[in-house]
Design an enzyme around this catalytic site. Structure first.
Site, PDB file in Angstrom:
ATOM      1  NE  ARG A  60     107.983 -42.579 -95.083  1.00 56.14           N
ATOM      2  CZ  ARG A  60     107.971 -41.304 -95.427  1.00 56.14           C
ATOM      3  NH1 ARG A  60     107.716 -40.371 -94.527  1.00 56.14           N
ATOM      4  NH2 ARG A  60     108.233 -40.936 -96.671  1.00 56.14           N
ATOM      5  CE  LYS A 200     112.358 -45.004 -94.260  1.00 48.50           C
ATOM      6  NZ  LYS A 200     113.739 -45.082 -94.807  1.00 48.50           N
ATOM      7  CG  HIS A 219     116.743 -42.435 -97.248  1.00 48.23           C
ATOM      8  ND1 HIS A 219     115.745 -41.796 -97.947  1.00 48.23           N
ATOM      9  CD2 HIS A 219     116.271 -43.683 -96.998  1.00 48.23           C
ATOM     10  CE1 HIS A 219     114.723 -42.608 -98.107  1.00 48.23           C
ATOM     11  NE2 HIS A 219     115.019 -43.756 -97.540  1.00 48.23           N
ATOM     12  CE  LYS A 241     116.758 -45.865-100.438  1.00 47.14           C
ATOM     13  NZ  LYS A 241     115.331 -45.618-100.711  1.00 47.14           N
ATOM     14  CB  THR A 242     115.043 -51.923-102.922  1.00 45.11           C
ATOM     15  OG1 THR A 242     114.863 -51.236-101.683  1.00 45.11           O
ATOM     16  CG2 THR A 242     114.978 -53.422-102.682  1.00 45.11           C
ATOM     17  CG  ASP A 256     115.531 -47.521 -96.776  1.00 46.70           C
ATOM     18  OD1 ASP A 256     115.440 -46.801 -97.787  1.00 46.70           O
ATOM     19  OD2 ASP A 256     114.863 -47.327 -95.746  1.00 46.70           O
ATOM     20  NE  ARG A 321     107.189 -49.493 -99.287  1.00 45.87           N
ATOM     21  CZ  ARG A 321     108.288 -48.753 -99.361  1.00 45.87           C
ATOM     22  NH1 ARG A 321     109.484 -49.319 -99.283  1.00 45.87           N
ATOM     23  NH2 ARG A 321     108.215 -47.452 -99.513  1.00 45.87           N
TER      24      ARG A 321
END
Length: 535
Positions: A60, A200, A219, A241-242, A256, A321
């Site tokens: 990003r 996002k 988030h 998280k994932t 997410d 990713r």
């Protein structure tokens, strides 16, 4: 279905987006594969996934994201955290986007952000690249054909990587631009091929809209067990998280972004966007399996001579990713919804090696750590970050939070109290020393501790009060090396640990100063204070 430019692609601020090129609307994966390959945008791996490369931008570009400052946002957006662009500059930018798009072949997807019909956002996404269209089709919720026939977008995203902004003309910082108009619900993305900017942008819009309806945007990842005991996992990219929510013994709600409303929690998305650097079938079998099939989009993953992904190769970026539909995970929820959570887990990747692998938080401590949002930025997640560095990202997602953190924090605290939620802080970062000396927390230990927290068995063990942060830490947990529960004892030099702890405590206190006027005495009292442990 393809068409020429006789029919408007989208209507934005009273203007029609019309192109002389072909418009391909709501293509499925197979057709988007064909287009991406034909146009030279991507390759197919030996296993059938589509792989694309984003060039200069492999993460990003938060410094190039702007929110339109107007009557709607003037007193509702947290301008200390969000860069502003004027309505006048946005209008010029929109005109120039429409002019450039007017000669391009375009791909359109009509999708939805939010699995709760009462709190969903229909989004039309117009892209220059076919692989971007497949990416966002994987990531958002796909309406059925009957719903598409009556689809009315409430938000439009135009993503043109070939568009180069002119800072003097458009009021931008560079040639890269992510411009968000929260009044007219338009997002313009140019000068970057990084697909994550699209997802996002939807998250940013929901973070702005939902608090007005009393819904907490988060988030976080989320999962649940067969009895409906759900859990949410807050954390920034790279904190787990994932990985930790993809538990084969629990149903995955999402990895997410979620909302927490009157009926429980719900996924904002219809897919997952998982990091793949050093991904292995042994450590993360469910995620690894998604990379071995048709329909998944791999981003910046290096292929070997046989076109097999080399997930250990970070030569392009550490932020490799994969983007795949949620149903690629065998135990994923079909509805994207779950009851109110029983547990909240706040994930942090502590680059200092100070925090324990798990700690129990009081409600006041939970709000303190939620507003603090301490973690380490993982290499490659943002442009210019080449190795982990300590950071505080309020609400575990500051780049996507248009409103003041206190709005989200107060909403969360009210929901925790109303539903009697247990809160935990989990460190997936370093132990045995800081980054460069210590090593990452063993994932097996993290999973064992999380399982004990979620199934309630952790409540029955002995706890100690951490001398630095004041939260409760288990002394011993079956199946976990007790030494790892006391981070100081994992360091070869305990004096060095104490210095690091002092440094981290000071960082917490300094960072939280800006929130002190927005919280009560209980939350202010949850601040850490160092009491050096005896040798």
């Amino acid at each position: 279905m393809a068409s020429n430019g006789h029919k408007p692609v989208a209507r934005l601020a009273g203007k029609d987006l019309v192109t002389s090129g072909e418009v391909r609307a709501n293509l499925a994966a197979a057709e988007l594969y064909e287009q991406a390959i034909r146009r030279g945008e991507a390759k197919i791996t030996a296993e059938g996934a589509l792989v694309a490369y984003t060039g200069q931008h492999t993460g990003r570009s938060p410094k190039d994201k702007f929110v339109v400052r107007d009557a709607t946002t003037e007193n509702t957006v947290w301008w200390d955290n969000n860069a502003a662009i004027s309505s006048e500059h946005f209008d010029i930018l929109l005109e120039d986007f429409l002019a450039q798009a007017g000669s391009l072949d375009l791909f359109v997807q009509d999708l939805v952000g939010g699995a709760d019909p009462a709190n969903s956002l229909p989004v039309r996404v117009v892209t220059e690249y076919a692989w971007h269209s497949l990416f966002i089709r994987n990531l958002l919720i796909r309406p059925d054909r009957a719903s598409l026939a009556a689809f009315e977008p409430k938000m439009t995203i135009i993503d043109l990587p070939s568009f180069k902004a002119d800072p003097a003309r458009h009021g931008t910082r560079t040639q890269t631009i992510i411009a968000v108009d929260l009044t007219r619900m338009i997002v313009l993305i140019g000068g970057t091929s990084y697909a994550g900017e699209m997802k996002k942008s939807v998250f940013t819009a929901l973070n702005f809209l939902l608090p007005k309806a009393g819904v907490m945007p988060m988030h976080c990842s989320a999962n649940t067990d067969d009895a409906g005991s759900s859990a949410v996992f807050f954390g920034l990219s790279g904190t787990g998280k994932t990985t930790l929510s993809a538990d084969p013994s629990r149903t995955l709600i999402g990895d997410d972004e979620h909302g927490w409303g009157p009926e429980g929690i719900f996924n904002f998305e219809g897919g997952c966007y998982a990091k793949t650097i050093r991904l292995s079938a042994e450590a993360e079998p469910e995620i690894f399996a998604t990379t071995q099939r048709f329909g998944t989009v791999l981003e910046n993953v290096v292929l070997d001579a046989n076109r097999t992904p080399d997930f250990n190769d970070g030569s392009l970026t550490e932020n490799t990713r994969c983007a795949y539909p949620l149903d690629f995970i065998p135990n994923a929820s079909a509805t994207g919804r779950a009851p109110h959570p029983k547990n909240i887990v706040m994930l942090t990747a502590d680059a200092f090696g100070v925090l324990p692998p798990i700690a129990k938080l009081t409600p006041a401590q939970a709000m303190y750590h939620f507003l603090s949002g301490y973690t380490a930025k993982v290499a490659g997640t943002e442009k210019g970050v080449t190795e982990p560095e300590a950071t505080f990202s309020t609400c575990f997602g500051a780049p996507f939070m248009p409103r003041h953190p206190s709005e989200y924090g107060n909403l969360l605290r009210e929901l925790i109290a109303e539903h009697g939620v247990d809160c935990w802080l989990v460190n997936t970062g370093w132990t045995g020393g800081a980054y460069g000396v210590g090593h990452r927390m063993p994932i097996k230990a993290t999973r064992a501790l999380l399982s004990a927290a979620l199934d309630g068995s952790l409540k029955g063990v002995e706890f100690r009060t951490d001398s630095n942060f004041g939260f409760d830490v288990p002394v011993a947990v079956p199946g976990v090396d007790s030494k790892i529960l006391d981070p100081r004892s994992t360091w070869a030099d305990t004096n060095a640990y104490d210095r690091q702890a002092q440094k981290l405590v000071d960082m917490f206190v300094t960072n939280f100063a800006k929130f002190e006027d927005h919280v009560d005495d209980g939350v202010r009292g949850a601040a850490p204070g160092l009491k050096v442990a005896a040798e």
